[in-house]
Design an enzyme around this catalytic site. Structure first.
Site, short mmCIF file in Angstrom:
data_model
loop_
_atom_site.label_atom_id
_atom_site.label_comp_id
_atom_site.label_asym_id
_atom_site.label_seq_id
_atom_site.Cartn_x
_atom_site.Cartn_y
_atom_site.Cartn_z
N CYS A 2 0.88 -1.16 0.00
CA CYS A 2 0.00 0.00 0.00
C CYS A 2 0.92 1.21 0.00
O CYS A 2 2.13 1.08 0.15
CB CYS A 2 -0.85 0.02 1.27
SG CYS A 2 -1.79 -1.49 1.50
N ARG A 27 1.29 1.61 -5.99
CA ARG A 27 1.48 0.61 -4.94
C ARG A 27 0.18 -0.10 -4.55
O ARG A 27 0.20 -1.09 -3.82
CB ARG A 27 2.07 1.28 -3.69
CG ARG A 27 3.39 1.95 -3.93
CD ARG A 27 3.88 2.59 -2.66
NE ARG A 27 4.14 1.60 -1.65
CZ ARG A 27 5.27 0.93 -1.50
NH1 ARG A 27 6.26 1.18 -2.32
NH2 ARG A 27 5.42 0.05 -0.55
N TRP A 75 -3.94 -1.71 -1.21
CA TRP A 75 -4.03 -2.94 -2.00
C TRP A 75 -4.40 -4.02 -1.00
O TRP A 75 -3.60 -4.38 -0.13
CB TRP A 75 -2.69 -3.24 -2.66
CG TRP A 75 -2.71 -4.43 -3.57
CD1 TRP A 75 -3.14 -4.45 -4.86
CD2 TRP A 75 -2.28 -5.76 -3.27
NE1 TRP A 75 -3.01 -5.72 -5.38
CE2 TRP A 75 -2.48 -6.54 -4.42
CE3 TRP A 75 -1.75 -6.37 -2.14
CZ2 TRP A 75 -2.17 -7.89 -4.48
CZ3 TRP A 75 -1.44 -7.72 -2.19
CH2 TRP A 75 -1.65 -8.46 -3.36
N ASN A 100 1.29 0.00 6.04
CA ASN A 100 1.63 -0.82 4.88
C ASN A 100 2.37 -2.05 5.39
O ASN A 100 3.32 -1.90 6.16
CB ASN A 100 2.53 0.00 3.93
CG ASN A 100 3.12 -0.85 2.82
OD1 ASN A 100 2.49 -1.79 2.36
ND2 ASN A 100 4.33 -0.52 2.40
N GLY A 101 1.94 -3.24 4.98
CA GLY A 101 2.61 -4.46 5.45
C GLY A 101 1.57 -5.46 5.90
O GLY A 101 0.39 -5.34 5.59
N GLU A 483 7.38 -13.56 -21.14
CA GLU A 483 7.19 -12.16 -20.75
C GLU A 483 6.06 -11.54 -21.58
O GLU A 483 5.23 -10.79 -21.04
CB GLU A 483 8.52 -11.41 -20.94
CG GLU A 483 8.49 -9.93 -20.64
CD GLU A 483 8.05 -9.58 -19.24
OE1 GLU A 483 7.90 -10.46 -18.38
OE2 GLU A 483 7.79 -8.38 -19.00
N LYS A 487 2.68 -9.97 -19.98
CA LYS A 487 2.24 -8.59 -20.24
C LYS A 487 0.80 -8.59 -20.74
O LYS A 487 -0.01 -7.78 -20.29
CB LYS A 487 3.12 -7.91 -21.30
CG LYS A 487 4.53 -7.55 -20.90
CD LYS A 487 4.64 -6.35 -19.99
CE LYS A 487 4.70 -6.79 -18.55
NZ LYS A 487 6.00 -6.92 -17.95
N GLU A 490 -1.73 -9.57 -18.00
CA GLU A 490 -1.71 -8.61 -16.90
C GLU A 490 -2.54 -7.35 -17.22
O GLU A 490 -3.26 -6.86 -16.36
CB GLU A 490 -0.24 -8.23 -16.69
CG GLU A 490 0.06 -7.38 -15.53
CD GLU A 490 1.56 -7.13 -15.39
OE1 GLU A 490 2.33 -7.46 -16.32
OE2 GLU A 490 1.96 -6.59 -14.36
N HIS A 506 3.64 -31.98 -27.41
CA HIS A 506 3.51 -32.80 -26.20
C HIS A 506 2.25 -32.43 -25.41
O HIS A 506 2.16 -32.74 -24.23
CB HIS A 506 4.76 -32.66 -25.34
CG HIS A 506 6.00 -33.11 -26.06
ND1 HIS A 506 6.23 -34.43 -26.37
CD2 HIS A 506 7.03 -32.40 -26.58
CE1 HIS A 506 7.36 -34.53 -27.03
NE2 HIS A 506 7.87 -33.31 -27.17
N LYS A 605 2.20 -2.42 -7.92
CA LYS A 605 3.56 -2.39 -8.46
C LYS A 605 4.57 -3.05 -7.52
O LYS A 605 5.44 -3.79 -7.94
CB LYS A 605 3.94 -0.93 -8.69
CG LYS A 605 5.31 -0.74 -9.29
CD LYS A 605 5.22 -0.61 -10.78
CE LYS A 605 6.54 -0.67 -11.46
NZ LYS A 605 6.46 -1.47 -12.68
C1 F6R Z 1 4.90 -7.62 -14.23
C2 F6R Z 1 5.66 -7.14 -13.09
C3 F6R Z 1 5.83 -8.06 -11.94
C4 F6R Z 1 7.14 -7.79 -11.20
C5 F6R Z 1 7.23 -8.64 -9.93
C6 F6R Z 1 8.56 -8.46 -9.22
O1 F6R Z 1 4.82 -6.67 -15.25
O2 F6R Z 1 6.08 -6.02 -13.05
O3 F6R Z 1 5.74 -9.40 -12.33
O4 F6R Z 1 8.21 -8.07 -12.05
O5 F6R Z 1 6.18 -8.29 -9.08
O6 F6R Z 1 8.74 -7.14 -8.86
P1 F6R Z 1 10.20 -6.57 -8.59
O7 F6R Z 1 10.94 -6.58 -9.89
O8 F6R Z 1 9.98 -5.18 -8.07
O9 F6R Z 1 10.85 -7.47 -7.58
#
Ligand code: F6R
Length: 610
Positions: A2, A27, A75, A100-101, A483, A487, A490, A506, A605
């Site tokens: 958060c 966040r 969050w 936060n936590g 990846e 993306k 997500e 397979h 994030k």
């Molecule tokens: C996806 C994304 C997440 C982060 C993951 C790790 O687009 O951004 O999958 O890569 O949450 O976050 P970090 O890199 O901050 O440890």
């Protein structure tokens, strides 16, 4: 997970708090709130389900004057997103808290507090904290002491901001396991989860350490460490500009960040490559001696950062000839891994605060690794501070929840690592010099690759109505396909999976029909002919192929096969080059669907909880 902000000033703080929340929204963004102490000493509180913009509108209708306040964007972890679970939480109209936590022993505390007569109004783990602080205040402790007493009861992770009606001259903060900074102004002080939140009001910061407790007044800041000793923490000046976190002319932050990649990559390379070799000193003065001993590398990360690790495995094995394993942090931390002799532990993280990656690092420090290296985008993060060696990516702040420029700069950092290890282990001077040359040209190569944007914007139409997409790649491009799939799911909410193309027969081949778009990453490398055979298997079953191919790849566009051409590039940097169309595809599909590109549902994030 958060975002928290707090302010004690000579001027009204509500707008400062809301602007801070807006800048922390990456966040978490399912609900938001603030509490401000009025001139008459009344605790005013406003909370809304939804984003900070909703809170700002509500505040415009019902202004909250006052010069001391705290605010939060959430969050959800414990308790659904709702107004009653939104922070700040208050106790008996006396004191208020943002957190936060995660408090792991909240159930025990809740039971005890309920027996003692406290009434709970939320399902959060947070509420027990404010009741504990309240009890200490009622036992005639000063606010700072009350927070100290309370934190001794807590198991878990927290960053806290607390205010109390009876202490109008005081804002108290504490951190353990969740980030918190203090912003220093003239006769005003602030707290926040992250620097950008406070850039409109200051560029001078103190980064609290784990276990720290801080007492802020308008004119002073006092800090005590985990042992209860008063300490001075260094004041750092941020070089980030206020608008480094603004969207500018772009429609979304993610779009801006995709187009920032040539510059971010150039900055990550700056000062780290010489005429014909990688400068190992970039990893720290002792790095060269360390790299000379390395016999094995363990890469640990989550999500997109994990995908960067998967690519790096190919580079480390082929350039440095060193054994390399890549691990998802949330799994690694609960295993009993066998650590090979002379192993280097490398954590990869954009934020440097990801709970699982941090826990894995802490475990590794006990496990007999030769050394720990963090590849990270945030200089002051816990991961960087707790690792022996660091290589900072210089992507700049990444606001879009979907990681783009942080990923490509991680790839650059990992390629530098592979070359630096290779340098110690017999990589030929010609090969190293060639790699350095290719790296030097990389920003221009990425710039040229981004010219494909308009074609992808048009191509995106073909995906908007789809429920599923398959991504294929071989070798290190399998990680890029993963990846691309991450993306897409997500931000567009289209289900997507990635497979190494050779695995199709397979099992997953059964999924192929005319409704299943298949995205293929096809650089002109040694595996191309194998990949082409795999594509025939898809074509033969009516699958719709969308192939991203190097200019030199001989592949005809025919019925059911759409080929998108990228400028020719060197094998070594293909994973970086092919990442861009993956990002652009996800971006344009999501933008067409009208989803919330920068703040996709259910995500945040910075994942500072397990
Ligand atoms: C996806 C994304 C997440 C982060 C993951 C790790 O687009 O951004 O999958 O890569 O949450 O976050 P970090 O890199 O901050 O440890």
């Amino acid at each position: 997970m958060c975002g928290i902000v707090g302010a004690i000033a000579q001027r009204p703080v509500a707008d400062i708090l809301v602007e801070g929340l807006r800048r922390l929204e990456y966040r978490g963004y399912d609900s938001a709130g603030l509490a401000v102490l009025s001139e008459s000493g009344k605790l005013q509180r406003l909370r809304c389900l939804g984003k900070v913009a909703t809170l700002a509108e509500a505040l415009a209708d019902a202004p909250m004057p006052g010069t001391l306040g705290i605010a939060h964007t959430r969050w959800a972890t414990h308790g659904e997103p709702s107004q009653r679970n939104a922070h700040p939480h208050i106790c008996r109209e006396r004191c208020a808290l943002v957190h936060n936590g995660i408090i792991e022993n909240h159930e025990n505390l809740r039971e005890l507090q309920r027996d003692a007569g406290h009434r709970f109004t939320s399902e959060t783990d947070t509420e027990v904290i404010i009741h504990a602080i309240h009890d200490a205040l009622e036992a005639r402790h000063q606010l700072t002491d009350a927070v100290r007493i309370c934190t001794q009861l807590l198991h878990g992770a927290y960053a806290l901001g607390v205010i109390d009606r009876a202490h109008p001259e005081c804002l108290v903060a504490a951190r353990l396991g969740s980030p918190l900074v203090i912003g220093l102004g003239f006769q005003e002080h602030f707290i926040a989860s992250d620097v950008p939140a406070l850039l409109p009001v200051t560029n001078r910061f103190i980064f609290l350490e784990d276990g720290d407790l801080a007492e802020l007044s308008r004119t002073s800041v006092r800090i005590w460490n985990a042992a209860g000793e008063e300490v001075q923490r260094p004041v750092r000046t941020s070089t980030l500009s206020v608008d480094a976190t603004e969207r500018g002319a772009y429609r979304h932050f993610m779009q801006k960040e995709i187009f920032e990649q040539p510059r971010a990559v150039a900055e990550t390379l700056e000062g780290r490559i010489g005429t014909d070799q990688v400068l190992s000193a970039a990893f720290g003065p002792e790095a060269e001696a360390l790299f000379a001993q390395v016999q094995s590398v363990t890469l640990v990360a989550c999500g997109t950062s994990y995908h960067a690790g998967l690519v790096a495995k190919y580079w480390i094995e082929s350039l440095a000839k060193v054994h390399c394993q890549v691990e998802v942090a949330s799994e690694y931390r609960y295993r009993q891994p066998i650590v090979l002799d002379q192993s280097l532990f490398v954590s990869i993280s954009q934020s440097g605060e990801t709970a699982d990656t941090l826990a894995a690092l802490r475990m590794a420090t006990q496990n007999g690794y030769l050394g720990t290296l963090a590849i990270c985008n945030v200089a002051e993060s816990s991961l960087v501070r707790e690792s022996q060696f660091q290589l900072l990516t210089r992507a700049g702040p990444e606001i879009g929840v979907a990681s783009t420029k942080a990923f490509t700069t991680q790839l650059v950092a990992l390629l530098l690592l592979a070359l630096a290890l290779g340098h110690q282990r017999g990589l030929s001077a010609e090969r190293e010099a060639h790699a350095v040359q290719v790296l030097r040209a990389l920003p221009t190569q990425l710039e040229r690759t981004l010219a494909i944007d308009a074609d992808i914007a048009e191509l995106a139409q073909a995906f908007v109505e789809k429920g599923h997409t398959l991504f294929l790649g071989r070798g290190e491009q399998h990680a890029i396909a993963m990846e691309g799939a991450l993306k897409l799911k997500e931000i567009s909410y289209i289900h997507a999976e990635a497979y190494p193309a050779g695995e199709l027969k397979h099992g997953p081949l059964a999924l192929i029909d005319e409704d299943m778009p298949v995205v293929v990453v096809a650089p002109n490398n040694a595996l191309l002919e194998k990949l082409k055979s795999n594509l025939e298997e898809v074509r033969a079953r009516g699958g719709q192929l969308f192939v991203f191919a190097d200019d030199q790849v001989a592949l005809q566009q025919t019925e059911g096969v759409r080929v998108l051409r990228l400028p020719e590039s060197d094998d070594l940097i293909d994973p970086l080059v092919f990442s861009l169309p993956m990002q652009l595809l996800a971006y344009h599909v999501a933008a067409l669907k009208g989803t919330d590109v920068d703040q996709p549902r259910n995500l945040a994030k910075s994942v500072t909880v397990e």
